[in-house]
Scaffold this motif. Structure first.
Motif, PDB file in Angstrom:
ATOM      1  N   HIS A   1     -79.608 -58.183 -16.339  1.00  0.00           N
ATOM      2  CA  HIS A   1     -78.400 -57.821 -17.071  1.00  0.00           C
ATOM      3  C   HIS A   1     -77.722 -56.626 -16.406  1.00  0.00           C
ATOM      4  O   HIS A   1     -78.376 -55.744 -15.851  1.00  0.00           O
TER       5      HIS A   1
ATOM      6  N   LEU B   1     -72.436 -56.010 -19.970  1.00  0.00           N
ATOM      7  CA  LEU B   1     -71.465 -56.888 -19.325  1.00  0.00           C
ATOM      8  C   LEU B   1     -71.953 -58.331 -19.266  1.00  0.00           C
ATOM      9  O   LEU B   1     -71.283 -59.243 -19.754  1.00  0.00           O
ATOM     10  N   ILE B   2     -73.118 -58.547 -18.664  1.00  0.00           N
ATOM     11  CA  ILE B   2     -73.620 -59.906 -18.427  1.00  0.00           C
ATOM     12  C   ILE B   2     -75.123 -59.936 -18.645  1.00  0.00           C
ATOM     13  O   ILE B   2     -75.832 -58.980 -18.276  1.00  0.00           O
TER      14      ILE B   2
ATOM     15  N   ARG C   1     -76.575 -67.990 -19.868  1.00  0.00           N
ATOM     16  CA  ARG C   1     -75.730 -66.900 -19.375  1.00  0.00           C
ATOM     17  C   ARG C   1     -74.862 -66.397 -20.536  1.00  0.00           C
ATOM     18  O   ARG C   1     -74.252 -67.198 -21.249  1.00  0.00           O
TER      19      ARG C   1
ATOM     20  N   SER D   1     -71.825 -63.468 -21.524  1.00  0.00           N
ATOM     21  CA  SER D   1     -70.850 -62.473 -21.089  1.00  0.00           C
ATOM     22  C   SER D   1     -70.315 -61.759 -22.317  1.00  0.00           C
ATOM     23  O   SER D   1     -70.110 -62.378 -23.371  1.00  0.00           O
ATOM     24  N   TYR D   2     -70.082 -60.478 -22.188  1.00  0.00           N
ATOM     25  CA  TYR D   2     -69.665 -59.656 -23.304  1.00  0.00           C
ATOM     26  C   TYR D   2     -68.306 -59.019 -22.992  1.00  0.00           C
ATOM     27  O   TYR D   2     -67.873 -58.970 -21.848  1.00  0.00           O
TER      28      TYR D   2
ATOM     29  N   ASN E   1     -68.169 -61.192 -12.667  1.00  0.00           N
ATOM     30  CA  ASN E   1     -69.033 -62.361 -12.742  1.00  0.00           C
ATOM     31  C   ASN E   1     -70.125 -62.268 -11.702  1.00  0.00           C
ATOM     32  O   ASN E   1     -70.041 -61.501 -10.738  1.00  0.00           O
TER      33      ASN E   1
ATOM     34  N   ARG F   1     -64.321 -60.514 -18.903  1.00  0.00           N
ATOM     35  CA  ARG F   1     -65.297 -61.538 -18.518  1.00  0.00           C
ATOM     36  C   ARG F   1     -64.817 -62.359 -17.331  1.00  0.00           C
ATOM     37  O   ARG F   1     -65.623 -62.884 -16.568  1.00  0.00           O
TER      38      ARG F   1
END
Length: 414
Positions: free
Chosen positions: A185, A201-202, A210, A212-213, A223, A219
């Motif tokens: 993460h 973030l991820i 997966r 994403s926030y 990536n 987002r």
């Protein structure tokens, strides 16, 4: 990098870098770990192995000799028949993480450099611990010291010596479940925000999940590759850099099965691209002075206030009148349509009941009771009630003719 203990909530920081990028460009924060590569090898009993080697110069041939090895299944193998029963490792080595080599009755030919090789093929772990063994005939010379690269043991000839090789990390502990043990993460810590309030973030899982926030635009611009766990590359790509993207980014690698807890920190700063210098003729009238390239200017915001005029009032009044007129027209249309529907309904009812013909012949009236009353002569000049009553009786019960003689003859008959 040294893996951290799984009981330690803080991960080991293996790198801290300062990254500077140009405004509007794309930044790549590298984060690679081949030990995080996901494999589906189920032969766990053959995945962990330790072996001891000896690099000896006693016979002048300067060769490397394999002494013994041991697999996680518990099988210990000694290669030379001479060393069987003389050198050994603890039977519970993979449980306690102690792979020390015990040599009984050391001799001069045992001198050399020993290497303890730890292999965990599933977790891609390959470590080597080297120890130098020196044999002496004087007891006062026995001891241990560090030569700057490795420990050196000076052992008395004929004694028993132990070459330490300890690894108590959780990478040597069996796990009951291997799925979803790998997690990666990325966090972002804006300037002035403490690390415990960092934004997530991820999240990446080895199972393929997966998360994403943050808002949608964030987002899309941040990536990680879809083949991250296949390549062991978890680099974060940030497109369209802005000043708001500055901060501290951290990549956390967790492999609970292998006891891996590492963290990489990047401090990102965004700079504006260099501006071109323009030559301005100061003698020209109505020309602004040249802009100093050394001065960093932000975005200019101009507030324009336009006074209201009378046309604005009439325009608003026109909107109101037009809306009112439209409402009146709609109301009239509704009233007309309603009245028309009511008239149609009344005509329909009259027509419905008017078209039906009534045949009076279907109804039969019994007039027998009414005939006497129609033919009756009403007389109101009776002298008294007795005459009236007799008249009514005579009218109701007609007189009967009785033959008295006939009646008497019937009685006298035998």
């Amino acid at each position: 990098s040294v893996p951290a203990d799984a009981s330690n909530p803080e991960s080991v920081v293996v790198s801290v870098l300062n990254v500077s990028a140009v405004l509007g460009s794309q930044a790549v924060l590298p984060c690679k770990s081949h030990r995080m590569v996901w494999t589906q090898d189920r032969l766990n009993d053959r995945q962990r192995v330790v072996h001891w080697d000896l690099h000896s110069t006693y016979y002048g041939d300067n060769k490397m000799e394999r002494l013994c090895d041991m697999y996680s299944a518990g099988d210990q193998r000694v290669y030379s028949s001479y060393n069987r029963g003389r050198i050994l490792m603890p039977e519970n080595a993979f449980v306690e993480g102690n792979f020390s080599l015990v040599i009984k009755g050391v001799a001069e030919h045992d001198a050399g450099i020993y290497s303890c090789n730890l292999h965990h093929h599933y977790c891609h772990l390959y470590e080597t611990v080297k120890i130098q063994l020196t044999i002496t005939k004087k007891a006062e010379d026995a001891g241990e010291f560090w030569d700057g690269e490795k420990p050196v043991l000076v052992a008395l000839e004929g004694s028993t010596v132990t070459l330490p090789c300890v690894n108590r990390n959780h990478i040597w502990t069996e796990r009951h479940s291997e799925e979803e043990q790998q997690v990666v993460h990325w966090d972002r810590q804006p300037p002035g925000v403490p690390h415990d309030r960092a934004d997530r973030l991820i999240d990446l899982y080895a199972s393929g999940e997966r998360r994403s926030y943050g808002p949608l635009f964030l987002r899309r611009k941040m990536n990680v590759s879809d083949a991250a766990f296949a390549l062991g590359d978890f680099s974060l790509r940030i497109s369209g850099l802005e000043s708001a993207d500055e901060g501290t980014y951290s990549c956390h690698l967790h492999h609970h099965y292998c006891g891996l807890h590492e963290r990489r920190i990047y401090r990102v700063s965004v700079t504006e691209p260099p501006r071109e210098r323009k030559v301005v003729n100061l003698t020209t009238h109505n020309v602004a002075p040249a802009v100093d390239p050394n001065v960093v200017r932000g975005h200019n915001v101009i507030n324009v206030i336009i006074p209201e005029s009378r046309m604005h009032f009439f325009q608003q009044l026109g909107y109101i009148l037009a809306t009112l007129l439209l409402f009146i027209v709609l109301l009239i249309i509704v009233v007309l349509v309603t009245r028309k529907r009511r008239q149609r309904g009344y005509e329909y009812n009259v027509k419905k009941y008017g078209e039906k013909d009534v045949n009076l012949k279907e109804f039969t009236v019994d007039t027998t009771d009414l005939t006497p009353h129609k033919s009756e002569d009403i007389r109101l000049d009776y002298k008294n009630n007795i005459l009236k009553e007799k008249a009514e009786q005579a009218r109701s019960f007609p007189a009967k003719n009785i033959d008295l003689d006939k009646g008497n003859n019937d009685l006298l008959a035998p």
